[in-house]
Design an enzyme around this catalytic site. Structure first.
Site, PDB file in Angstrom:
ATOM      1  N   LYS A 137      43.513  49.148  42.025  1.00 14.61           N
ATOM      2  CA  LYS A 137      42.689  47.931  41.574  1.00 14.61           C
ATOM      3  C   LYS A 137      41.464  48.062  41.399  1.00 14.61           C
ATOM      4  O   LYS A 137      40.718  47.421  41.935  1.00 14.61           O
ATOM      5  CB  LYS A 137      42.882  46.398  42.791  1.00 14.61           C
ATOM      6  CG  LYS A 137      42.606  44.698  42.035  1.00 14.61           C
ATOM      7  CD  LYS A 137      42.280  43.710  43.289  1.00 14.61           C
ATOM      8  CE  LYS A 137      42.061  42.370  42.889  1.00 14.61           C
ATOM      9  NZ  LYS A 137      42.367  41.432  43.499  1.00 14.61           N
ATOM     10  N   LYS A 155      46.476  47.728  39.297  1.00 11.22           N
ATOM     11  CA  LYS A 155      46.456  45.567  38.172  1.00 11.22           C
ATOM     12  C   LYS A 155      44.591  46.079  37.865  1.00 11.22           C
ATOM     13  O   LYS A 155      43.837  47.276  38.640  1.00 11.22           O
ATOM     14  CB  LYS A 155      46.969  45.340  39.644  1.00 11.22           C
ATOM     15  CG  LYS A 155      46.002  43.945  39.705  1.00 11.22           C
ATOM     16  CD  LYS A 155      45.085  42.712  40.766  1.00 11.22           C
ATOM     17  CE  LYS A 155      44.946  41.575  40.256  1.00 11.22           C
ATOM     18  NZ  LYS A 155      44.311  40.930  41.690  1.00 11.22           N
ATOM     19  N   SER A 169      46.400  37.405  34.721  1.00 13.72           N
ATOM     20  CA  SER A 169      46.363  36.126  34.118  1.00 13.72           C
ATOM     21  C   SER A 169      45.572  36.565  32.465  1.00 13.72           C
ATOM     22  O   SER A 169      46.420  35.578  32.017  1.00 13.72           O
ATOM     23  CB  SER A 169      45.329  35.143  35.417  1.00 13.72           C
ATOM     24  OG  SER A 169      44.244  35.898  35.045  1.00 13.72           O
TER      25      SER A 169
HETATM   26  C1  PBG Z   1      42.989  38.025  44.618  1.00 16.30           C
HETATM   27  C2  PBG Z   1      43.529  38.086  43.972  1.00 16.30           C
HETATM   28  C3  PBG Z   1      42.985  38.186  42.441  1.00 16.30           C
HETATM   29  C4  PBG Z   1      43.707  38.413  41.651  1.00 16.30           C
HETATM   30  C5  PBG Z   1      45.440  38.459  42.497  1.00 16.30           C
HETATM   31  N1  PBG Z   1      44.485  38.520  44.038  1.00 16.30           N
HETATM   32  C6  PBG Z   1      41.689  38.241  42.069  1.00 16.30           C
HETATM   33  C7  PBG Z   1      40.202  38.886  42.344  1.00 16.30           C
HETATM   34  O1  PBG Z   1      40.780  40.306  42.864  1.00 16.30           O
HETATM   35  O2  PBG Z   1      38.993  38.768  41.395  1.00 16.30           O
HETATM   36  C8  PBG Z   1      43.954  38.138  39.789  1.00 16.30           C
HETATM   37  C9  PBG Z   1      45.307  37.644  39.310  1.00 16.30           C
HETATM   38  C10 PBG Z   1      45.208  37.514  38.217  1.00 16.30           C
HETATM   39  O3  PBG Z   1      44.289  38.087  36.978  1.00 16.30           O
HETATM   40  O4  PBG Z   1      46.406  37.327  37.477  1.00 16.30           O
HETATM   41  N2  PBG Z   1      41.670  38.843  45.447  1.00 16.30           N
END
Ligand code: PBG
Length: 329
Positions: free
Chosen positions: A201, A254, A280
């Site tokens: 991630k 991701k 998103s």
């Molecule tokens: C929480 C999380 C995030 C997303 C999924 N779980 C945001 C982040 O890490 O700031 C992002 C999902 C998306 O942007 O669709 N940790």
């Protein structure tokens, strides 16, 4: 070597829809898609999320209804996010493991309504901590304390699994959390609950619309001391290896679109299922173009999703899931 033109004409393989379907190397069906749902406390709540047009904040009862309708459209899997009510945040993010939290209630309501659907639940603290960080912050700093966060994540995962989640998906990016969660689940007799680890991630601008939806942006600082740096492919592979060693059943890459090479590299090296998160910001790009009439949103989404499958992902988390499932019929 095969024959060349004019003996060979590859256009013969594109002459009809049936021929194109017959020779298509990578398929995309609703069964490959995971649909995220945003849970909020309350009853009868269904509010449009401004930063994610077409997506809603749902109370548990409404989420069950939404899930049932999505199942009727062909969706088989969901990913649940929760957030606390007003004033519900604190330093440790204890709302995350509240057995009556919106996420836990949502999981129960959905499993009740559509028992055959697969329900995954995101495990993180960022929507529940006053700092907006994914773990507990050392007093007076923005430094996230890795080891102090692990038991809280384990507790959160256990509460979601006890609510009936088939899969728990830690997205916090603390070292050692997969192992801590596996141990806690097994001790609670939840050895059948699977772990989908957000293994690779990356720190990303593409999470912006989600953080608006979840009210989960860090109040100060950013997430670069725990999420991966976009320059690092080899480190992403190490993360995948470690998470699998700790007991992850599935691994995630991701975001997806800007990291297709990472998906392909993970596919080459590991045999576990790969889930990609079409995040998103990727959804926002397509929806914004579609809203302006610059592109057809659903066919553009399908092209994006197919690229993610072609790179090697087995499943894809996407806000386009329902739209695409309906289009695919
Ligand atoms: C929480 C999380 C995030 C997303 C999924 N779980 C945001 C982040 O890490 O700031 C992002 C999902 C998306 O942007 O669709 N940790």
């Amino acid at each position: 070597m095969d024959a060349g033109f004019p003996v060979l004409r590859l256009r013969r393989l594109r002459t009809s829809a049936a021929m194109r379907a017959l020779v298509r190397e990578v398929d995309l069906t609703a069964a490959h898609l995971i649909y995220p749902l945003f849970l909020v406390p309350g009853h009868g709540v269904r509010e449009a999320i401004p930063s994610l047009p077409g997506q809603f904040h749902l109370s548990p009862d409404q989420a069950a209804w939404e899930a049932a309708n999505a199942v009727a459209d062909g969706i088989t899997s969901f990913l649940i996010f929760g957030r606390p009510g007003p004033g519900g945040k604190n330093e440790r993010g204890s709302g995350a493991w509240d057995p009556d939290g919106a996420a836990q209630q949502g999981v129960r309501a959905i499993k009740d309504r559509v028992p055959d659907a697969l329900v995954a639940a995101d495990v993180c603290l960022c929507a529940y901590t006053t700092s907006g960080h994914c773990g507990v912050v050392r007093a007076g700093t923005v430094a996230v304390d890795n080891d102090a966060t692990l038991p809280l994540l384990a507790e959160t995962a256990t509460s979601l699994a006890q609510a009936g989640a088939d899969v728990v998906a830690p997205s916090d990016i603390m070292d050692g959390r997969v192992g801590a969660i596996r141990t806690a689940l097994d001790q609670a007799g939840l050895e059948e609950t699977a772990i989908l680890s957000y293994a690779a991630k990356f720190a990303s601008q593409f999470y912006g619309p989600f953080r608006d939806a979840e009210d989960s942006a860090p109040v100060t600082g950013d997430r670069r001391s725990y999420q991966l740096d976009g320059g690092n492919l080899r480190q992403a592979l190490l993360e995948v290896t470690l998470d699998l060693q700790e007991g992850a059943d599935m691994v995630m890459v991701k975001p997806a679109l800007a990291y297709l090479d990472v998906i392909a590299a993970v596919r080459q090296r590991c045999n576990a299922p790969i889930v990609a998160y079409n995040v998103s910001g990727e959804y926002a790009m397509v929806e914004a173009a579609a809203q302006r009439g610059w592109a057809d949103g659903v066919t553009m989404a399908i092209e994006v999703l197919r690229s993610i499958r072609r790179a090697g992902a087995d499943a894809i988390i996407t806000y386009h899931a329902r739209q695409v499932a309906r289009y695919l019929g």
